[in-house]
Design a protein around this motif. Structure first.
Motif, PDB file in Angstrom:
ATOM      1  N   LYS A  21       3.467   6.591  -3.055  1.00  0.00           N
ATOM      2  CA  LYS A  21       4.131   7.177  -4.210  1.00  0.00           C
ATOM      3  C   LYS A  21       3.172   7.083  -5.389  1.00  0.00           C
ATOM      4  CE  LYS A  21       7.839   7.624  -1.704  1.00  0.00           C
ATOM      5  NZ  LYS A  21       8.323   8.936  -1.240  1.00  0.00           N
ATOM      6  N   GLU A  22       3.704   7.242  -6.603  1.00  0.00           N
ATOM      7  CA  GLU A  22       2.856   7.131  -7.768  1.00  0.00           C
ATOM      8  C   GLU A  22       2.323   5.704  -7.874  1.00  0.00           C
ATOM      9  OE1 GLU A  22       7.050   6.148  -9.035  1.00  0.00           O
ATOM     10  OE2 GLU A  22       6.044   7.575  -7.705  1.00  0.00           O
ATOM     11  N   PRO A  23       1.158   5.535  -8.497  1.00  0.00           N
ATOM     12  CA  PRO A  23       0.558   4.211  -8.618  1.00  0.00           C
ATOM     13  C   PRO A  23       1.490   3.243  -9.346  1.00  0.00           C
ATOM     14  CG  PRO A  23      -1.003   5.925  -9.224  1.00  0.00           C
ATOM     15  CD  PRO A  23       0.317   6.599  -9.072  1.00  0.00           C
ATOM     16  N   LYS A  24       1.728   2.086  -8.759  1.00  0.00           N
ATOM     17  CA  LYS A  24       2.585   1.055  -9.354  1.00  0.00           C
ATOM     18  C   LYS A  24       1.940  -0.309  -9.149  1.00  0.00           C
ATOM     19  CE  LYS A  24       7.134   3.275  -9.052  1.00  0.00           C
ATOM     20  NZ  LYS A  24       8.531   3.108  -8.570  1.00  0.00           N
ATOM     21  N   PRO A  25       1.103  -0.736 -10.077  1.00  0.00           N
ATOM     22  CA  PRO A  25       0.422  -2.020  -9.912  1.00  0.00           C
ATOM     23  C   PRO A  25       1.374  -3.199  -9.792  1.00  0.00           C
ATOM     24  CG  PRO A  25       0.140  -1.139 -12.132  1.00  0.00           C
ATOM     25  CD  PRO A  25       0.715  -0.048 -11.310  1.00  0.00           C
ATOM     26  N   ILE A  26       2.574  -3.079 -10.380  1.00  0.00           N
ATOM     27  CA  ILE A  26       3.536  -4.176 -10.276  1.00  0.00           C
ATOM     28  C   ILE A  26       3.950  -4.431  -8.833  1.00  0.00           C
ATOM     29  CG2 ILE A  26       5.626  -2.767 -10.526  1.00  0.00           C
ATOM     30  CD1 ILE A  26       6.732  -5.019 -12.309  1.00  0.00           C
ATOM     31  N   ASN A  27       3.837  -3.392  -7.983  1.00  0.00           N
ATOM     32  CA  ASN A  27       4.179  -3.550  -6.576  1.00  0.00           C
ATOM     33  C   ASN A  27       3.140  -4.368  -5.822  1.00  0.00           C
ATOM     34  OD1 ASN A  27       6.454  -2.082  -7.011  1.00  0.00           O
ATOM     35  ND2 ASN A  27       5.744  -0.212  -5.992  1.00  0.00           N
ATOM     36  N   LEU A  28       1.998  -4.586  -6.436  1.00  0.00           N
ATOM     37  CA  LEU A  28       1.004  -5.509  -5.899  1.00  0.00           C
ATOM     38  C   LEU A  28       1.133  -6.881  -6.547  1.00  0.00           C
ATOM     39  CD1 LEU A  28      -1.618  -6.239  -4.312  1.00  0.00           C
ATOM     40  CD2 LEU A  28      -2.892  -5.378  -6.273  1.00  0.00           C
ATOM     41  N   PHE A  29       1.307  -6.893  -7.862  1.00  0.00           N
ATOM     42  CA  PHE A  29       1.270  -8.144  -8.599  1.00  0.00           C
ATOM     43  C   PHE A  29       2.398  -9.101  -8.208  1.00  0.00           C
ATOM     44  CE2 PHE A  29      -0.930  -5.573 -12.128  1.00  0.00           C
ATOM     45  CZ  PHE A  29      -2.163  -5.838 -11.572  1.00  0.00           C
TER      46      PHE A  29
ATOM     47  N   SER B 239       0.827  -1.204   0.000  1.00  0.00           N
ATOM     48  CA  SER B 239       0.000   0.000   0.000  1.00  0.00           C
ATOM     49  C   SER B 239       0.864   1.257   0.000  1.00  0.00           C
ATOM     50  CB  SER B 239      -0.923  -0.013   1.224  1.00  0.00           C
ATOM     51  OG  SER B 239      -1.748   1.125   1.240  1.00  0.00           O
ATOM     52  N   MET B 240       1.921   1.255   0.801  1.00  0.00           N
ATOM     53  CA  MET B 240       2.804   2.417   0.906  1.00  0.00           C
ATOM     54  C   MET B 240       3.511   2.722  -0.408  1.00  0.00           C
ATOM     55  SD  MET B 240       6.238   3.455   1.365  1.00  0.00           S
ATOM     56  CE  MET B 240       7.183   2.133   2.097  1.00  0.00           C
ATOM     57  N   THR B 241       3.811   1.694  -1.176  1.00  0.00           N
ATOM     58  CA  THR B 241       4.535   1.887  -2.436  1.00  0.00           C
ATOM     59  C   THR B 241       3.605   2.043  -3.638  1.00  0.00           C
ATOM     60  OG1 THR B 241       4.744  -0.520  -2.694  1.00  0.00           O
ATOM     61  CG2 THR B 241       6.556   0.629  -1.607  1.00  0.00           C
ATOM     62  N   GLY B 242       2.292   2.172  -3.406  1.00  0.00           N
ATOM     63  CA  GLY B 242       1.359   2.456  -4.495  1.00  0.00           C
ATOM     64  C   GLY B 242       0.865   1.250  -5.253  1.00  0.00           C
ATOM     65  N   GLY B 243       1.091   0.040  -4.744  1.00  0.00           N
ATOM     66  CA  GLY B 243       0.673  -1.155  -5.462  1.00  0.00           C
ATOM     67  C   GLY B 243      -0.826  -1.295  -5.578  1.00  0.00           C
ATOM     68  N   ILE B 244      -1.527  -1.125  -4.450  1.00  0.00           N
ATOM     69  CA  ILE B 244      -2.986  -1.258  -4.458  1.00  0.00           C
ATOM     70  C   ILE B 244      -3.625  -0.127  -5.253  1.00  0.00           C
ATOM     71  CG2 ILE B 244      -5.037  -1.237  -2.996  1.00  0.00           C
ATOM     72  CD1 ILE B 244      -3.362  -2.604  -0.828  1.00  0.00           C
ATOM     73  N   LYS B 245      -3.122   1.097  -5.070  1.00  0.00           N
ATOM     74  CA  LYS B 245      -3.653   2.250  -5.801  1.00  0.00           C
ATOM     75  C   LYS B 245      -3.477   2.061  -7.304  1.00  0.00           C
ATOM     76  CE  LYS B 245      -3.313   7.298  -6.068  1.00  0.00           C
ATOM     77  NZ  LYS B 245      -2.589   8.505  -5.567  1.00  0.00           N
ATOM     78  N   GLY B 246      -2.350   1.529  -7.700  1.00  0.00           N
ATOM     79  CA  GLY B 246      -2.111   1.294  -9.125  1.00  0.00           C
ATOM     80  C   GLY B 246      -3.071   0.280  -9.707  1.00  0.00           C
ATOM     81  N   PHE B 247      -3.340  -0.795  -8.950  1.00  0.00           N
ATOM     82  CA  PHE B 247      -4.271  -1.820  -9.421  1.00  0.00           C
ATOM     83  C   PHE B 247      -5.665  -1.233  -9.616  1.00  0.00           C
ATOM     84  CE2 PHE B 247      -7.525  -4.962  -8.328  1.00  0.00           C
ATOM     85  CZ  PHE B 247      -7.275  -5.925  -9.288  1.00  0.00           C
ATOM     86  N   ILE B 248      -6.108  -0.424  -8.643  1.00  0.00           N
ATOM     87  CA  ILE B 248      -7.442   0.160  -8.732  1.00  0.00           C
ATOM     88  C   ILE B 248      -7.536   1.130  -9.905  1.00  0.00           C
ATOM     89  CG2 ILE B 248      -9.131   1.597  -7.549  1.00  0.00           C
ATOM     90  CD1 ILE B 248      -8.860  -1.197  -6.416  1.00  0.00           C
TER      91      ILE B 248
END
Length: 469
Positions: A245-253, A80-89
């Motif tokens: 940070k900026e949205p990064k979906p890869i940080n979730l995947f 969440s802190m690194t933008g993974g969830i935000k990027g996915f959404i």
């Protein structure tokens, strides 16, 4: 009446839980009273209570559950802190143009947020609020679909969730000695969690065809704003918005794929070494142990990934421990529930239930257990608390009659699911009401109307199951 004192702790726990609207105070006092019944001396009760708490935590399976949950929650906070969830959404919400697409998005986001109901709500609800206002969708409809696709679904997922470890541990603590593993009983109980299955089916129908006008209720409910000053602030969402940070979906995947892939493969591999039967490998596996190993490996992978992306190590470590530490109250709940289980065994709860309910026809025990357990779970407002309190009773009922153990376990999980889904005391109810600006009691009544059909259907299915199993 033999062993009648075994129910005294529950006669204390249940009223206190309803009165205080919290499970922990009742459990603490209930365990203390049970300990003094076993050791009725000045220091004997305290010593026995300490022994129950330490004994419940000292077993390896319990430590595996706690370790997995702590690490998993820490990783989620880092994501969440690194933008993974935000990027996915953001990726999934870019092309949403219609109401049905918005509702469909809620179900699609399960792929990245099935870890826990609270995670789904704090990540999905703010996005859906924006879409709801843009597309003029009823707030209650959006909220109900979010919640119906959260706890009822997650309670059925057999691997890589924040629930599976605790659910199997409640079975293990209630079984005592058994040749079958708690995980195998959990798998067998899934088809008997009729409440979860019915709610999911109904939510899918509502998602496709819309909600019946009968359930719309008060048209002014959308305008009933919740008093935000009286509700706990959503510190998780605030912290995430400040630190992301900026949205990064890869940080979730990558972390999620690692956790899922390793959990599934390592669990299967362990079971395959024991049975050499591909289909039965998961049942034979030591799932808790290998899920812990998988999440430890995932932790290393996640740290390496984020360090390569040049996130400060200090911030990553802080995010990890902040996430894990959020579960400390839950771990205390575990210790109390597990300790109470040891105490009630010493007090002879199983023998008391056997002698007391021997006159009740076995055919009526499943539906009666579901109805009474659901009422209790509603007033407690916690699925985990309800499962911990009711599971020893459900297992004792099954062992004292000819009822299928898998059926009774499924009933207990159904009761806790109903309470966690519909109760106004539920944390998910409070959180989503705050985010979506709904009045808590009005929204809770709305959910009760929607779960009435699944509840009645579940009662009927449990009556039918009594004749079959």
């Amino acid at each position: 009446m033999d062993n009648w004192e075994s129910i005294i702790p529950f006669l204390i726990i249940i009223p206190i839980a309803i009165w205080t609207k919290q499970v922990l105070p009742g459990l603490t006092l209930g365990l203390l009273v049970a300990s003094y019944i076993v050791e009725p001396s000045l220091l004997g009760g305290i010593e026995k209570m300490t022994s129950y708490l330490i004994g419940s935590l000292a077993k390896e399976p319990k430590l595996q559950v706690i370790g997995f949950l702590y690490i998993f929650t820490g990783i989620v906070n880092m994501i969440s802190m690194t933008g993974g969830i935000k990027g996915f959404i953001e990726i999934t919400s870019k092309k949403i143009k219609t109401k049905k697409q918005a509702i469909f998005l809620i179900w699609i986001t399960l792929l990245g947020t099935f870890i826990s109901p609270n995670l789904r709500i704090v990540t999905i609800a703010p996005i859906m609020k924006e879409l709801q206002e843009k597309l003029n969708i009823t707030k209650e409809r959006v909220c109900f679909v979010i919640e119906a696709s959260s706890l009822p679904v997650i309670a059925l997922i057999p691997i890589a969730t924040a629930f599976i470890g605790y659910m199997t541990s409640t079975i293990e603590m209630s079984l005592g000695g058994s040749e079958n593993s708690p995980y195998s009983y959990f798998l067998k109980s899934i088809p008997f969690n009729f409440l979860s299955l019915s709610v999911i089916a109904l939510a899918v129908i509502y998602s496709i065809f819309g909600h019946p006008k009968l359930f719309n209720g008060n048209k002014d409910i959308n305008e009933s704003k919740v008093n935000l000053e009286k509700l706990p602030k959503n510190t998780d969402t605030q912290k995430n918005s400040e630190t992301q940070k900026e949205p990064k979906p890869i940080n979730l995947f990558i972390p999620l794929a690692s956790a899922l892939g390793l959990s599934i493969f390592l669990s299967w591999w362990d079971g395959y070494q024991k049975t050499s039967d591909i289909l039965k490998a998961f049942i034979a596996a030591d799932v808790s142990r290998y899920m812990l190993i998988a999440i430890i490996i995932t932790l290393f992978i996640t740290f390496i990934q984020f360090l390569i992306e040049k996130y400060p190590l200090k911030k990553l470590v802080k995010a990890f421990f902040e996430g894990g530490n959020k579960l400390m109250p839950a771990f205390f709940l575990f210790a109390l529930v597990w300790g109470l289980s040891l105490a009630t065994k010493d007090l002879g709860l199983s023998q008391f239930i056997t002698s007391t309910l021997g006159t009740i026809p076995s055919l009526w025990i499943p539906p009666i257990t579901f109805v009474l357990g659901s009422v209790l779970a509603y007033f407690i407002g916690s699925s985990w608390g309800s499962w911990g309190l009711l599971m020893p009773i459900g297992v004792s009922l099954a062992e004292s009659s000819d009822i299928s153990l898998a059926l009774m376990i499924g009933i207990i999980f159904a009761c806790g699911t109903l309470g966690g889904l519909t109760s106004p005391l539920s944390g998910t109810t409070v959180t989503i009401s705050k985010i979506m600006d709904l009045e808590i009691m009005a929204y809770s009544k709305y959910k009760i109307k929607h779960t009435l059909i699944p509840f009645i259907l579940s009662v009927a299915l449990y009556v039918a199951s009594s004749f079959i199993f």
